[in-house]
Every structure is written in C-alpha cells, then in structure tokens.
Design an enzyme around this catalytic site. Structure first.
Site, PDB file in Angstrom:
ATOM      1  N   CYS A 114       6.053  11.895  -8.175  1.00 43.52           N
ATOM      2  CA  CYS A 114       5.742  13.006  -9.082  1.00 43.52           C
ATOM      3  C   CYS A 114       4.923  12.451 -10.240  1.00 43.52           C
ATOM      4  O   CYS A 114       5.413  11.631 -11.025  1.00 43.52           O
ATOM      5  CB  CYS A 114       7.023  13.652  -9.620  1.00 43.52           C
ATOM      6  SG  CYS A 114       6.660  14.864 -10.913  1.00 43.52           S
TER       7      CYS A 114
ATOM      8  N   HIS B  57       0.816  -1.229   0.000  1.00 44.80           N
ATOM      9  CA  HIS B  57       0.000   0.000   0.000  1.00 44.80           C
ATOM     10  C   HIS B  57       0.846   1.274   0.000  1.00 44.80           C
ATOM     11  O   HIS B  57       0.352   2.338   0.327  1.00 44.80           O
ATOM     12  CB  HIS B  57      -0.948   0.002   1.209  1.00 44.80           C
ATOM     13  CG  HIS B  57      -2.034  -1.030   1.103  1.00 44.80           C
ATOM     14  ND1 HIS B  57      -2.814  -1.435   2.166  1.00 44.80           N
ATOM     15  CD2 HIS B  57      -2.470  -1.751   0.042  1.00 44.80           C
ATOM     16  CE1 HIS B  57      -3.675  -2.354   1.765  1.00 44.80           C
ATOM     17  NE2 HIS B  57      -3.490  -2.569   0.487  1.00 44.80           N
TER      18      HIS B  57
HETATM   19  P1  NAD Z   1      -7.168  -2.206  10.640  1.00 42.49           P
HETATM   20  O1  NAD Z   1      -7.113  -1.007  11.525  1.00 42.49           O
HETATM   21  O2  NAD Z   1      -8.370  -2.411   9.813  1.00 42.49           O
HETATM   22  O3  NAD Z   1      -7.063  -3.522  11.600  1.00 42.49           O
HETATM   23  C1  NAD Z   1      -6.096  -3.644  12.586  1.00 42.49           C
HETATM   24  C2  NAD Z   1      -6.284  -4.997  13.300  1.00 42.49           C
HETATM   25  O4  NAD Z   1      -5.228  -5.141  14.233  1.00 42.49           O
HETATM   26  C3  NAD Z   1      -7.590  -5.144  14.060  1.00 42.49           C
HETATM   27  O5  NAD Z   1      -8.225  -6.372  13.726  1.00 42.49           O
HETATM   28  C4  NAD Z   1      -7.160  -5.149  15.537  1.00 42.49           C
HETATM   29  O6  NAD Z   1      -7.935  -5.998  16.341  1.00 42.49           O
HETATM   30  C5  NAD Z   1      -5.746  -5.654  15.445  1.00 42.49           C
HETATM   31  N1  NAD Z   1      -4.873  -5.181  16.515  1.00 42.49           N
HETATM   32  C6  NAD Z   1      -4.892  -3.987  17.178  1.00 42.49           C
HETATM   33  N2  NAD Z   1      -3.905  -3.936  18.075  1.00 42.49           N
HETATM   34  C7  NAD Z   1      -3.236  -5.113  17.998  1.00 42.49           C
HETATM   35  C8  NAD Z   1      -2.123  -5.665  18.657  1.00 42.49           C
HETATM   36  N3  NAD Z   1      -1.468  -5.007  19.637  1.00 42.49           N
HETATM   37  N4  NAD Z   1      -1.699  -6.910  18.304  1.00 42.49           N
HETATM   38  C9  NAD Z   1      -2.333  -7.620  17.344  1.00 42.49           C
HETATM   39  N5  NAD Z   1      -3.410  -7.153  16.674  1.00 42.49           N
HETATM   40  C10 NAD Z   1      -3.845  -5.911  16.987  1.00 42.49           C
HETATM   41  O7  NAD Z   1      -5.855  -2.214   9.771  1.00 42.49           O
HETATM   42  P2  NAD Z   1      -5.429  -3.079   8.496  1.00 42.49           P
HETATM   43  O8  NAD Z   1      -6.045  -4.437   8.584  1.00 42.49           O
HETATM   44  O9  NAD Z   1      -3.975  -2.940   8.363  1.00 42.49           O
HETATM   45  O10 NAD Z   1      -6.087  -2.418   7.222  1.00 42.49           O
HETATM   46  C11 NAD Z   1      -6.424  -1.132   6.961  1.00 42.49           C
HETATM   47  C12 NAD Z   1      -5.496  -0.227   6.184  1.00 42.49           C
HETATM   48  O11 NAD Z   1      -4.896   0.595   7.145  1.00 42.49           O
HETATM   49  C13 NAD Z   1      -4.355  -0.776   5.407  1.00 42.49           C
HETATM   50  O12 NAD Z   1      -4.587  -0.496   4.085  1.00 42.49           O
HETATM   51  C14 NAD Z   1      -3.113   0.005   5.876  1.00 42.49           C
HETATM   52  O13 NAD Z   1      -2.439   0.523   4.736  1.00 42.49           O
HETATM   53  C15 NAD Z   1      -3.668   1.106   6.658  1.00 42.49           C
HETATM   54  N6  NAD Z   1      -2.962   1.570   7.874  1.00 42.49           N
HETATM   55  C16 NAD Z   1      -1.606   1.497   8.026  1.00 42.49           C
HETATM   56  C17 NAD Z   1      -1.002   1.938   9.204  1.00 42.49           C
HETATM   57  C18 NAD Z   1       0.498   1.848   9.371  1.00 42.49           C
HETATM   58  O14 NAD Z   1       1.239   1.991   8.404  1.00 42.49           O
HETATM   59  N7  NAD Z   1       0.982   1.570  10.582  1.00 42.49           N
HETATM   60  C19 NAD Z   1      -1.769   2.464  10.231  1.00 42.49           C
HETATM   61  C20 NAD Z   1      -3.148   2.539  10.046  1.00 42.49           C
HETATM   62  C21 NAD Z   1      -3.715   2.080   8.865  1.00 42.49           C
END
Ligand code: NAD
Length: 237
Positions: free
Chosen positions: A120, A112
């Site tokens: 750019c 992603h």
């Molecule tokens: P999401 O927020 O939808 O899901 C996160 C999952 O992680 C949840 O099911 C939750 O229960 C679980 N979780 C929370 N804390 C946890 C822990 N300590 N240990 C284990 N599991 C835990 O995020 P997603 O599934 O990655 O998808 C959504 C989109 O969010 C992606 O496209 C991503 O690109 C983007 N995103 C990225 C970041 C980052 O780069 N760190 C942050 C937020 C969102």
C-alpha cells in the site's frame, strides 16, 4: 567435512522453467506477449494499472498450478547440509515466484519482490495475499482505496536488500549463478564483484549467458539435473 562452507547462490527465471513458469527472454517467454514497458515499469503502471494488476493476478494464479522442481529441492538440501557442517548459504533470487520457499529453502532474499506480496503506497503497509487485486482494492491496514500495487521491483526501481546481498558476496567462498541470462543489473554484476574479491564462481545455465565469460566455470544444461549433481559434489566433497 565439506571444503566449501559459505556459499552464495543467485537464481533467475531458468530455475523455475522446469516447474512450468515461463522465463522472460527465451522464445515463448512472457515478454513476447506483454511488453516490459507496460507491465514492469512504474510508467506502465501509471498508464494502465488495470492491465498491470491483471498481469500479476494471472502470474499469482499460475503459482497454484506449479510446484518446485529438483533444482529448488537440491538448494534446500544444500542449505540444510551446509548448516549441519557449520557452514552457511545465502539464496538470492530474482524470481518473484514462491518455489524456493515451497522447495524448503529458508534463507531467501527476493531482490525483485514477490508475487504474493502487496504494497500500500498510502501507508507503506506490505501484506501477503494469494488473491486478486484491482486499481480499486482497499488496504487492509489504512482502509485507503486505490493505492495497492504489486510488491514487485520494476525496471527503474531499486532492488531490495542490496546491502545484505553485497555483504553475503563479500563473505562467501563460492558464488553460484543458476538459470539467469545475466542481462539485468545489479544482479548480473555480482559475479564480477565476487571475482574481484577472489571468490570462486560457477554458472549453471541452459546455454551460455551474457555474463558467462566472467565465471571460472560454466555448466550448460537443465537446472533440474545439474543443480542436484553440483549439490551432491559440495555436500560429499
Ligand atoms: P531470463 O528469462 O532473462 O533468463 C533465464 C535464463 O535461464 C536464460 O539464460 C535461459 O537460457 C536459462 N534457462 C531456461 N531454462 C532453463 C533450465 N531448465 N535450466 C537452466 N537454465 C535455464 O530471466 P532472469 O535472468 O531471471 O532475469 C529477468 C527477470 O525476470 C528477473 O528480474 C526476474 O524477476 C524476472 N522473472 C521472474 C520469474 C519467476 O519469478 N519465476 C519468471 C520470469 C521472469
């Protein structure tokens, strides 16, 4: 000698939660403050590029205040351990942070995109920067102003390196999903692909996810603890 040598790991926002980066969908998550339509779609960017740049500038700035947690470090240990045993690991992340890199992993696919990468759209040049951008920023290669966008795959856009990911899933013995809600496709569909090809599948997540029923095994709890335990099992198995 470990029994399983070829592993694909898919990570999501949950693996970075214990480092202090907000997830998207959990209570208090990013999308409560910023609607996805505004900050994570091409249409949102076209409507208000200044807001979108400010959102990603802030996320990029946040990176300077966080560090990898034991789950990121355990995956780096797994990669090295498997290579030493003649095996291989592919780390696919939906995360746009750089915590896997800083945790020591090397073979990482950012499907992603990445917060520290800019694109750019005038000359297609991509470049790394930890700085701030505005709708007037100038491309360091072609000198055109106003065409720099975050190198993030927004909703409605094609994730990166899909061919490589599918090949890795086809060739692995074990597919493991860590800290992802299983709500965003195509990432959420890789477990079904793995299972249909006869691979072993494991989910590690704080709670049951939308896709939990597709996995042979689900381990519930915090990634910081559970990933280290699982990596020890694989490397000592
Ligand atoms: P999401 O927020 O939808 O899901 C996160 C999952 O992680 C949840 O099911 C939750 O229960 C679980 N979780 C929370 N804390 C946890 C822990 N300590 N240990 C284990 N599991 C835990 O995020 P997603 O599934 O990655 O998808 C959504 C989109 O969010 C992606 O496209 C991503 O690109 C983007 N995103 C990225 C970041 C980052 O780069 N760190 C942050 C937020 C969102």
């Amino acid at each position: 000698m470990t029994k399983i040598k070829n592993i694909v790991v898919l990570t999501g926002a949950g693996i970075s939660a214990e480092s202090g980066i907000k997830t998207f969908r959990d209570t208090g998550g990013l999308w409560e403050d910023y609607p996805v339509e505004q900050v994570a779609t091409p249409q949102g960017y076209a409507a208000d590029p200044d807001l979108v740049h400010r959102f990603y500038n802030a996320r990029r700035k946040d990176l300077k205040t966080v560090k990898p947690n034991p789950a990121h470090e355990a995956l780096a240990r797994l990669e090295k351990g498997l290579i030493e045993k003649g095996g291989y690991m592919t780390l696919i992340t939906q995360n746009v942070d750089d915590l896997h890199e800083r945790g020591g992993s090397e073979n990482i696919i950012h499907m992603h995109g990445e917060l520290t990468s800019q694109w750019c759209t005038a000359c297609q040049h991509k470049f790394y920067s930890q700085g701030e951008f505005t709708p007037k920023s100038i491309c360091p290669k072609c000198d055109v102003a106003g065409k720099i966008r975050p190198d993030i795959v927004w909703f409605g856009e094609m994730p990166y390196r899909m061919d490589t990911i599918e090949l890795a899933v086809m060739n692995c013995e074990l597919f493991v999903s860590i800290g992802t809600s299983g709500a965003v496709y195509p990432a959420a569909g890789y477990v079904q692909m793995a299972r249909s090809l006869g691979k072993q599948t494991l989910e590690i997540n704080l709670e049951r996810s939308e896709g939990s029923h597709h996995f042979h095994e689900t381990r519930q709890g915090k990634a910081g603890k559970l990933v280290s335990v699982w990596v020890d099992e694989i490397l000592n198995g």
